[in-house]
Design an enzyme around this catalytic site. Structure first.
Site, short mmCIF file in Angstrom:
data_model
loop_
_atom_site.label_atom_id
_atom_site.label_comp_id
_atom_site.label_asym_id
_atom_site.label_seq_id
_atom_site.Cartn_x
_atom_site.Cartn_y
_atom_site.Cartn_z
N ASP A 37 0.83 -1.20 0.00
CA ASP A 37 0.00 0.00 0.00
C ASP A 37 0.87 1.25 0.00
OD1 ASP A 37 -2.31 -1.37 -0.08
OD2 ASP A 37 -2.81 -1.14 2.04
N GLY A 73 1.00 0.96 8.01
CA GLY A 73 -0.04 1.10 9.04
C GLY A 73 -1.01 -0.06 9.02
N GLY A 74 -1.19 -0.66 7.83
CA GLY A 74 -2.03 -1.86 7.72
C GLY A 74 -3.50 -1.60 7.96
N ALA A 102 5.56 -8.18 -2.31
CA ALA A 102 6.69 -9.08 -2.04
C ALA A 102 6.26 -10.53 -2.01
CB ALA A 102 7.33 -8.70 -0.71
N TYR A 124 -17.26 -8.76 16.83
CA TYR A 124 -17.12 -7.44 17.46
C TYR A 124 -17.15 -6.30 16.44
CZ TYR A 124 -12.08 -6.66 16.48
OH TYR A 124 -10.87 -6.44 15.89
N ARG A 160 -11.41 -15.38 9.10
CA ARG A 160 -10.50 -14.64 8.26
C ARG A 160 -9.76 -15.53 7.28
NH1 ARG A 160 -6.49 -13.35 11.65
NH2 ARG A 160 -7.36 -14.90 13.04
N ASP A 206 -1.88 -11.27 12.09
CA ASP A 206 -3.10 -11.92 11.60
C ASP A 206 -2.85 -13.04 10.60
OD1 ASP A 206 -4.45 -10.12 13.14
OD2 ASP A 206 -5.65 -9.26 11.51
N HIS A 245 -9.83 6.99 44.41
CA HIS A 245 -11.27 7.16 44.61
C HIS A 245 -11.68 8.57 44.19
CE1 HIS A 245 -15.22 6.74 46.39
NE2 HIS A 245 -15.05 7.93 46.95
P1 FAD Z 1 -2.43 -6.00 8.70
O1 FAD Z 1 -2.80 -4.86 9.54
O2 FAD Z 1 -3.48 -6.62 7.85
O3 FAD Z 1 -1.22 -5.54 7.79
C1 FAD Z 1 -0.73 -6.34 6.76
C2 FAD Z 1 -0.01 -5.45 5.77
O4 FAD Z 1 0.68 -6.27 4.83
C3 FAD Z 1 -0.96 -4.57 4.97
O5 FAD Z 1 -0.53 -3.24 5.04
C4 FAD Z 1 -0.86 -5.13 3.54
O6 FAD Z 1 -0.99 -4.12 2.55
C5 FAD Z 1 0.54 -5.70 3.54
N1 FAD Z 1 0.76 -6.80 2.59
C6 FAD Z 1 0.00 -7.92 2.45
N2 FAD Z 1 0.55 -8.73 1.52
C7 FAD Z 1 1.67 -8.10 1.06
C8 FAD Z 1 2.65 -8.43 0.10
N3 FAD Z 1 2.61 -9.58 -0.56
N4 FAD Z 1 3.66 -7.56 -0.13
C9 FAD Z 1 3.71 -6.38 0.55
N5 FAD Z 1 2.79 -6.01 1.47
C10 FAD Z 1 1.80 -6.86 1.73
N6 FAD Z 1 -7.59 -4.80 16.51
C11 FAD Z 1 -7.41 -4.29 17.76
O7 FAD Z 1 -6.49 -4.71 18.45
N7 FAD Z 1 -8.24 -3.30 18.25
C12 FAD Z 1 -9.27 -2.81 17.53
O8 FAD Z 1 -9.98 -1.93 18.00
C13 FAD Z 1 -9.50 -3.33 16.22
N8 FAD Z 1 -10.50 -2.85 15.46
C14 FAD Z 1 -10.69 -3.35 14.21
C15 FAD Z 1 -11.74 -2.87 13.45
C16 FAD Z 1 -11.95 -3.35 12.17
C17 FAD Z 1 -13.10 -2.79 11.36
C18 FAD Z 1 -11.07 -4.34 11.63
C19 FAD Z 1 -11.28 -4.86 10.23
C20 FAD Z 1 -10.02 -4.83 12.38
C21 FAD Z 1 -9.82 -4.36 13.67
N9 FAD Z 1 -8.78 -4.83 14.48
C22 FAD Z 1 -8.61 -4.34 15.75
C23 FAD Z 1 -7.88 -5.92 14.01
C24 FAD Z 1 -6.53 -5.33 13.55
O9 FAD Z 1 -6.77 -4.39 12.55
C25 FAD Z 1 -5.63 -6.44 13.06
O10 FAD Z 1 -5.53 -7.45 14.04
C26 FAD Z 1 -4.24 -5.91 12.74
O11 FAD Z 1 -4.30 -4.92 11.73
C27 FAD Z 1 -3.32 -7.04 12.29
O12 FAD Z 1 -2.06 -6.53 11.99
P2 FAD Z 1 -1.09 -7.27 10.95
O13 FAD Z 1 0.16 -6.48 10.92
O14 FAD Z 1 -1.00 -8.71 11.27
O15 FAD Z 1 -1.84 -7.21 9.54
#
Ligand code: FAD
Length: 475
Positions: free
Chosen positions: A41, A45-46, A120, A190, A275, A315, A447
């Site tokens: 992206d 920040g994901g 990647a 949730y 998921r 994730d 308190h």
């Molecule tokens: P991701 O955040 O999914 O990041 C993965 C990254 O890898 C992405 O930026 C993607 O573009 C990149 N990527 C993927 N494949 C490739 C590739 N081949 N080459 C290069 N880049 C790639 N969690 C909480 O703890 N609290 C919350 O309040 C919460 N609220 C949420 C609300 C919603 C609506 C959703 C959908 C999720 C929420 N989550 C929450 C869950 C949280 O967003 C995820 O658990 C977290 O983002 C996981 O982080 P990650 O780094 O594993 O993956």
């Protein structure tokens, strides 16, 4: 090797710039490793930063404020109209995301992480191939590769398909341009509940269609009835058995208990608690990286996959999808690569839901404690007995603690009430420290605060309650 490919090197190559990946990259760089982070992206920040945690919590805060303003009459505040300007709300929400996103980019830069924009894949146990906008690159990772590519929610129903217009994925529904008058949210997870609550608090009429799923599988069952009561009071109808059949002009045709009916819905939002990991295109099978049946990458407690030098976090690995789990795992992977004795050995991972009211759960519930061989004691401290809760108009809250009857060891706590998300951190720390009921009961909580409810619940479990009667303890 692809013709025209540029060959580069680094100690660590991280694939994916979400919470798991960017923390892995920052920690690796802090530990002196030359680190490359590849993100497809535009910005790191994901999901958490751009589509999930942050936009959803901004929406939840705004909606909650609107709701509290409308409900402030008992406090002597009459705020008859609350105008909702969705465009302004989203500008504010976007501003938060942009600011945080710039912050992550700066942190990566200042720590010396090289960020590469591109897609990647693993080319060997120590090679990452990147299709970047400026050409193909291949990185040799001298010390390790961290896969942090995340996952996508699988829609709860296939009967109505997200079309980006009337049927939306949960992540797209966080940025509605206009507040619809009627909404149907499909799912009981949730994310579904948080969206339903926020849109209801902003003023929409909302129905939650469970499609046969349980309500809030992420938190302990002891607080789910409290969530149900909160939804009911807010006016969100929860229909667990209702299965969507098709989209109609008026809403969604559903089947519930053998009968068909139409639930009015200007828009339909489809969530999903299951998921699909982003693992298909990574070349994992070529290297023999072991995966779970559903595709998640299997790791040990040091985040190592079955292939030496390849790690996975967040994730894309099996387990609850929380950003805080991904953060921790990212740091563990980086530290292990740097030769430190790190491991992901969290006693408990908190779960938080911005429902009405907030819910937070960490550690074992009563049934899980029994299954783990404990003789659990359960104490429920009702917030109706908390002075601070009353000043907040939050008399319905509860703090439930689960402990081992013989030793008094704290096993878990489950909280329902405003700011439960803030209160659960103390419990997580207590579990990590192996705290007993005494440890918490003897801690002086300020308190009047909601944090006192934890000390009170522990006193209750010890049979020495101060502001509640012993009957509230059971188990
Ligand atoms: P991701 O955040 O999914 O990041 C993965 C990254 O890898 C992405 O930026 C993607 O573009 C990149 N990527 C993927 N494949 C490739 C590739 N081949 N080459 C290069 N880049 C790639 N969690 C909480 O703890 N609290 C919350 O309040 C919460 N609220 C949420 C609300 C919603 C609506 C959703 C959908 C999720 C929420 N989550 C929450 C869950 C949280 O967003 C995820 O658990 C977290 O983002 C996981 O982080 P990650 O780094 O594993 O993956």
């Amino acid at each position: 090797m692809v013709v025209g490919e540029v060959n580069l090197g680094a100690d660590v190559v991280v694939i994916g710039g979400g919470p798991g990946g960017y923390t892995a990259a920052i920690r690796a760089a802090e530990l002196g490793l030359a680190t490359v982070l590849v993100e497809r992206d535009e910005r790191p920040g994901g999901v958490c930063l751009h589509q999930g945690c942050m936009p959803s919590k901004a929406l939840a805060s705004a909606a909650d404020l609107a709701h509290r303003a409308r409900s402030a009459e008992p406090m002597g505040l009459r705020i008859p109209t609350v105008e909702i300007d969705m465009a302004a709300l989203h500008a504010w929400q976007r501003g938060i995301v942009d600011r945080l996103s710039r912050g992550v980019t700066t942190l990566l830069q200042k720590n010396g992480v090289t960020v590469v924009r591109g897609e990647a894949a693993l080319a060997a146990h120590d090679q990452v191939a990147v299709a970047a906008s400026h050409g193909n690159e291949r990185y040799t990772a001298r010390r390790g590769i961290v896969v942090a590519t995340g996952a996508t929610a699988i829609p709860t129903t296939m009967a109505v398909h997200p079309d980006g217009a009337r049927v939306l994925r949960a992540v797209d529904a966080l940025r509605l341009e206009r507040l619809p008058s009627t909404v149907a949210v499909v799912g009981g997870d949730y994310v579904a509940v948080e969206i339903a609550v926020a849109l209801r608090k902003l003023g929409a009429a909302v129905t939650l269609l469970g499609a046969g799923h349980h309500l809030l599988p992420e938190v302990d069952g002891s607080i789910v009835p409290l969530a149900l009561r909160g939804l009911g009071r807010l006016g969100v109808a929860w229909r667990q058995a209702a299965r969507p059949l098709e989209l109609t002009d008026e809403g969604v045709l559903i089947e519930d208990g053998g009968k068909e009916e139409t639930v009015p819905a200007e828009i339909v939002i489809v969530s999903g608690s299951e998921r699909r990991p982003h693992a298909d295109e990574l070349g994992l099978d070529l290297l023999g990286v072991r995966q779970h049946d559903a595709g998640f990458i299997l790791v040990d407690e040091r985040q190592r996959t079955s292939v030496a030098g390849v790690y996975a976090v967040g994730d894309v690995t099996p387990g609850a999808a929380w950003a805080h789990r991904a953060y921790r795992q990212g740091k563990v992977a980086a530290e292990v690569i740097a030769g430190r004795p790190a491991a992901f050995d969290a006693v408990a991972v908190p779960a938080v839901v911005h429902a009405e009211p907030q819910l937070a759960s960490v550690g074992l519930g009563e049934e899980a404690a029994r299954a783990a061989g404990y003789d659990p004691a359960v104490a429920r401290f009702p917030w109706a007995a908390s002075g601070r809760a009353l000043t907040l108009g939050a008399r319905d809250g509860q703090t439930i603690v689960v402990s081992d009857r013989a030793s008094g060891l704290l096993l878990g706590a489950h909280i329902s009430g405003p700011d439960a998300s803030e209160l659960i951190g103390e419990v997580a720390l207590s579990l990590e420290m192996g705290a007993t009921l005494d440890d918490i009961a003897l801690t002086i909580h300020p308190h009047p605060t909601l944090s006192e409810s934890l000390g009170e619940a522990c006193e209750l479990a010890l049979g020495l309650p101060t502001h509640a009667l012993p009957a509230s303890a059971s188990g």
